[in-house]
Write a protein that holds these residues in place. Structure first.
Motif, PDB file in Angstrom:
ATOM      1  N   LEU A 399     -26.733-101.416  31.427  1.00  0.00           N
ATOM      2  CA  LEU A 399     -27.545-102.480  32.338  1.00  0.00           C
ATOM      3  C   LEU A 399     -27.008-102.781  33.740  1.00  0.00           C
ATOM      4  O   LEU A 399     -27.837-102.939  34.612  1.00  0.00           O
ATOM      5  N   LEU A 413     -36.106-110.584  34.941  1.00  0.00           N
ATOM      6  CA  LEU A 413     -35.997-110.503  33.665  1.00  0.00           C
ATOM      7  C   LEU A 413     -36.039-112.085  32.799  1.00  0.00           C
ATOM      8  O   LEU A 413     -36.373-112.223  32.080  1.00  0.00           O
ATOM      9  N   LEU A 544     -36.885-101.500  30.798  1.00  0.00           N
ATOM     10  CA  LEU A 544     -36.470-102.162  32.008  1.00  0.00           C
ATOM     11  C   LEU A 544     -37.702-101.741  33.052  1.00  0.00           C
ATOM     12  O   LEU A 544     -38.012-102.491  33.865  1.00  0.00           O
TER      13      LEU A 544
END
Length: 713
Positions: A399, A413, A544
């Protein structure tokens, strides 16, 4: 655009579909044991009828698993049931255990064949054609080494037909259960760091017979100490020393008294105090097992006292910043330093980072000390022995790497409330960076750390936590000094467009860390575990891309909701597919891996046997997740001149692999006064205390130690 986006998602989902299947099994076989799920329902499956399930364990010779209180090391077998609504599984009805001495330790468990039965309660009105049973079982099987293993089982039990093929096995398990004896009375008291138990009313068949005392609560007594038992007519008394690591003073205890023929009596009793303060019980010098002299270092320096341990920890924490496992977090700190112009901002950021480091070190130390007090053989970096933790770190670094590479922004997000919180409290980012630094620093051991952490494991809790706090302060000290130094502000470059390129560049250390973690997980769980992690990372990158891309942000609300549900479903299904691979041990154990390139697998018995033969022994205590270990392995220990010196002096090379939890290795590290890896020990021929070398190994240091040995005849 939206339809094209959804079409791509559907195509990706079809590609993943073959990977998401799972299969059940009713039996698990390894080289160490066979495990099988059994059922016994002699009157069918209905409310009020006897229904039993059980896990049958058949151990290979000299291998064992553990009781509910495993003793000085080990873990009890755990059963997790998945049953239809309303159907309940009770607790394991543990058979009477046996004492299992391992070196200076005493464990409680089972060898040979044993059934762990569980009673099932069926609700009124249950009318299904069959009872669907699924079981996830986890056990630790040990001999000289310990291997975490697991199995997934399932069966369909017919409701209206009797199932009694395993009746004899369940009847034998019932005979091995400890029995409550009506009229038996037990009382206990504390006398001079001993638990004194008096029991009256035991069956006449036991009078005069030797009995073993097995407490159900772990960490209360010194399990390896001799139990002083005697009969006085029909009364039985036992005196057992308390554990020096005891951290609780229970007013009531439960225990099993075991006879020589495997029969047992279940007892519950009150304990009258006062209990001595935790940590005040003196350590016993073992007399029934071989004693080991304290290890000495090459330099001959004695074990440091508390004050010296603090200084060593402070220095070790500072040197930890130079270890390779901390480089990725150093990248983040470098980016943060450049981004902050003002002196006040830098000092505040450094203080927040220090707070995160200190709190994480102390929390990690408290957890380690608590688990050790409960009988676990753990040390520095113990969390990386868990495949789940390694997987979580790999996901986190993926990430961070994708974020630094500009593939998504966390703000897109996060809910608006969390994003606003980040803007209002930017210091939180620096504190979390400190937490991350401690998480990734645990695979490394810097100079001075081994001695300080080893001493901390033997100190009272408050002093041990202070040593770990000094480690954290040492690690954060360079940043505090740099932030407080005004000249640094003038030396740093001005923020500008070049920072975007630097940010992208810093993504690559994150991805390199993921590659290393993937290798560690492969060492722990085998090829299937590594492939499962790769599949999860692909699904994570897809989610993602789906949720943070421009097409998602510019789509209608209904389309965004559909995309989000589908992306999260792909991620969840992939995780469901991957989890079983991380529960299973690799097919090839560490012993096979160690027996290469002139190295043999370590065991305490092997060391003693070689010394008795007049041969010196060099032991490499290592782990796949220990970066310092791997650097030493590929540099100093791979040196041709050093290997020639080992051969010249007839030194046998042993490797103790602590990649996964191993109680025997943990116990040996504790005997050497260490609490983590790497540790390098040179045992002289004929017996005697080993020489301990430094954590960051050099060829010159090892050759100097070998020079003290006579040449091979």
């Amino acid at each position: 655009m939206v339809f094209e986006f959804l079409r791509r998602i559907a195509a990706f989902s079809l590609l993943l579909a073959p990977l998401l299947g799972a299969s059940a099994q009713t039996e698990v076989r390894t080289e160490q044991l066979r495990a099988e799920l059994l059922a016994h329902a002699p009157e069918g499956v209905a409310a009020g009828k006897p229904v039993w399930l059980g896990l049958l364990l058949e151990h290979a010779p000299h291998w064992h698993t553990y009781w509910k209180n495993p003793g000085d090391s080990g873990l009890p077998t755990r059963l997790q049931w998945s049953l239809p609504p309303g159907v309940d599984a009770g607790e394991i009805q543990w058979p009477v255990p046996q004492r299992l001495p391992v070196g200076p330790l005493m464990n409680f468990g089972y060898e040979g064949r044993v059934l762990l039965p569980v009673q099932i309660q069926v609700p009124a009105g249950f009318d299904a054609a069959s009872l669907s049973v699924q079981l996830q079982a986890d056990w630790l099987v040990c001999k000289e080494v310990c291997l975490p293993q697991s199995g997934r089982f399932s069966l369909q039990l017919p409701t209206h037909a009797a199932t009694s093929i395993n009746a004899a096995v369940f009847e034998e398990a019932q005979r091995r259960q400890p029995q409550s004896v009506p009229g038996a009375a037990a009382s206990a008291r504390i006398e001079e760091h001993q638990l004194v138990l008096d029991v009256k009313g035991l069956p006449a068949a036991l009078h005069g017979a030797p009995l073993g005392f097995f407490p159900e609560q772990p960490g209360i007594i010194d399990n390896a100490a001799p139990q002083q038992a005697r009969w006085d007519g029909g009364s039985w008394q036992v005196k057992v020393p308390l554990s020096p690591e005891r951290d609780q003073s229970p007013p009531r205890m439960d225990a099993v008294l075991a006879g020589a023929q495997g029969e047992g009596v279940q007892l519950g009793f009150e304990v009258s105090g006062p209990w001595p303060a935790p940590g005040s019980t003196p350590r016993r010098t073992p007399v029934e097992t071989e004693t080991v002299a304290p290890a000495t270092s090459v330099s001959g320096t004695p074990s440091p006292a508390f004050g010296l341990a603090l200084l060593l920890a402070l220095g070790g924490g500072m040197l930890l910043n130079l270890m390779p496992c901390v480089f990725p977090v150093l990248s983040l700190k470098l980016l943060g330093f450049v981004a902050h112009h003002g002196q006040r901002e830098r000092v505040a950021a450094a203080l927040a980072y220090t707070a995160g480091v200190l709190l994480s070190f102390v929390a990690l130390a408290a957890l380690m000390l608590a688990l050790r007090a409960g009988g676990e053989q753990l040390g520095w970096g113990f969390q990386l022995q868990s495949p789940a933790f390694v997987t979580a770190l790999a996901v986190l670094f993926t990430l961070i790497g994708l974020n630094l590479a500009g593939q998504f922004e966390f703000g897109t997000l996060l809910p608006s409330g969390l994003a606003g919180l980040q803007l209002r409290h930017p210091l939180l980012d620096h504190a979390l960076t400190g937490v991350l630094a401690v998480a990734v620093a645990s695979p490394c051991t810097a100079p001075f750390m081994g001695a300080s952490v080893g001493v901390a494991a033997t100190l009272p809790t408050a002093q041990a936590l202070a040593v770990f706090g000094a480690l954290g302060l040492g690690m954060a000290l360079p940043y505090l000094a740099a932030a407080a130094w005004p000249g640094l502000t003038r030396a740093l470059p001005r923020p500008g467009p070049w920072m975007a390129q630097l940010r992208t560049l810093l993504a690559f250390p994150m991805f390199a860390t993921v590659v290393w973690l993937l290798w560690v997980l492969g060492q722990q769980t085998g090829l299937d575990g590594a492939v499962a992690l790769l599949g999860l990372l692909v699904a994570l990158a897809f989610a993602l891309w789906a949720l943070a891309g421009p097409a998602f942000r510019h789509s209608r609300r209904a389309a965004r909701a559909g995309v989000a549900v589908l992306a999260l479903a792909v991620l969840a299904l992939t995780l469901h597919w991957a989890l079983p691979a991380w529960r299973e041990a690799p097919a090839a154990n560490g012993m096979a891996a160690a027996s290469t390139e002139g190295w043999e697998a370590w065991s305490a018995e092997r060391v003693r046997a070689l010394q008795a033969q007049g041969r010196p022994v060099f032991v490499d205590f290592t782990a796949a997740w220990c970066v310092t270990c791997q650097i030493n392995k590929r540099s100093a220990l791979a040196d041709a001149t050093l290997r020639a010196d080992f051969e010249l002096h007839g030194v046998t090379l042993l490797r103790a692999d602590w990649t996964r939890r191993d109680a025997a290795i943990g116990a040996e590290l504790a005997r050497l006064g260490r609490s983590g890896v790497p540790v390098y020990a040179l045992y002289p021929a004929g017996g005697g205390a080993p020489q301990l070398l430094s954590e960051v190994l050099s060829v010159a240091e090892v050759r100097a130690a070998l020079a003290t040995l006579p040449a091979k005849p």
